[in-house]
Design a protein around this motif. Structure first.
Motif, short mmCIF file in Angstrom:
data_model
loop_
_atom_site.label_atom_id
_atom_site.label_comp_id
_atom_site.label_asym_id
_atom_site.label_seq_id
_atom_site.Cartn_x
_atom_site.Cartn_y
_atom_site.Cartn_z
N SER A 23 39.90 22.26 -61.21
CA SER A 23 40.40 22.73 -60.80
C SER A 23 40.12 23.28 -59.56
O SER A 23 41.12 24.07 -58.54
N THR A 27 43.38 23.21 -56.61
CA THR A 27 44.06 25.40 -56.09
C THR A 27 43.75 24.05 -54.06
O THR A 27 44.64 24.70 -53.52
N LYS A 30 47.24 21.21 -53.26
CA LYS A 30 48.96 22.26 -53.66
C LYS A 30 49.43 21.40 -52.44
O LYS A 30 50.42 20.99 -52.45
#
Length: 148
Positions: A23, A27, A30
């Motif tokens: 996770s 982020t 991206k």
């Protein structure tokens, strides 16, 4: 029976750490839209080879990353969205296994998760050292005493 429960809890913790790392990487990876510079790919590959992770990957993924590095070294530019997404997944997989072996990084992610969970008790915590401290404390706590 207790030994089996400990193994199950350890595997769940390892899976949770890998989820936290993924996770975090989602982020931060991206904004890849065009690849022109091979140096980030080369550095990830070098670290993976050094740590022995490179040879555990599928040969097709290794070949794709090698071909992309060679193409970018010769001055090419990768603009294809699907190819960039495939390379991003490969880099994310490599970085997940690389970073999940770094204790300080894992302690930071665990501490960040603890701060998020217990925000009402801890308040707002921005000190990175304190977050790492919380993560190391939790990682050093025996499995029997850990909360859910």
């Amino acid at each position: 029976m207790i030994h089996i429960n400990k193994l199950i809890m350890r595997s769940q913790i390892q899976e949770r750490v890998i989820e936290l790392v993924r996770s975090f990487l989602n982020t931060n990876l991206k904004n890849w839209t065009v690849l022109t510079n091979p140096s980030p790919l080369i550095s990830v590959k070098r670290k993976a080879v050094r740590m022995g992770i490179w040879w555990r990957m599928q040969p097709l993924k290794r070949a794709l990353l090698d071909a992309t590095i060679m193409f970018l070294r010769r001055g090419g530019v990768v603009r294809a969205v699907r190819l960039i997404n495939m390379i991003k997944e490969i880099v994310q997989e490599l970085l997940t296994y690389i970073l999940s072996r770094k204790v300080v990084f894992v302690a930071y992610l665990v501490g960040k998760e603890l701060v998020r969970r217990f925000r009402e008790y801890l308040g707002i915590v921005n000190d990175v050292k304190y977050i790492i401290h919380l993560g190391i404390q939790w990682l050093n706590t025996p499995l029997i005493y850990r909360g859910p």
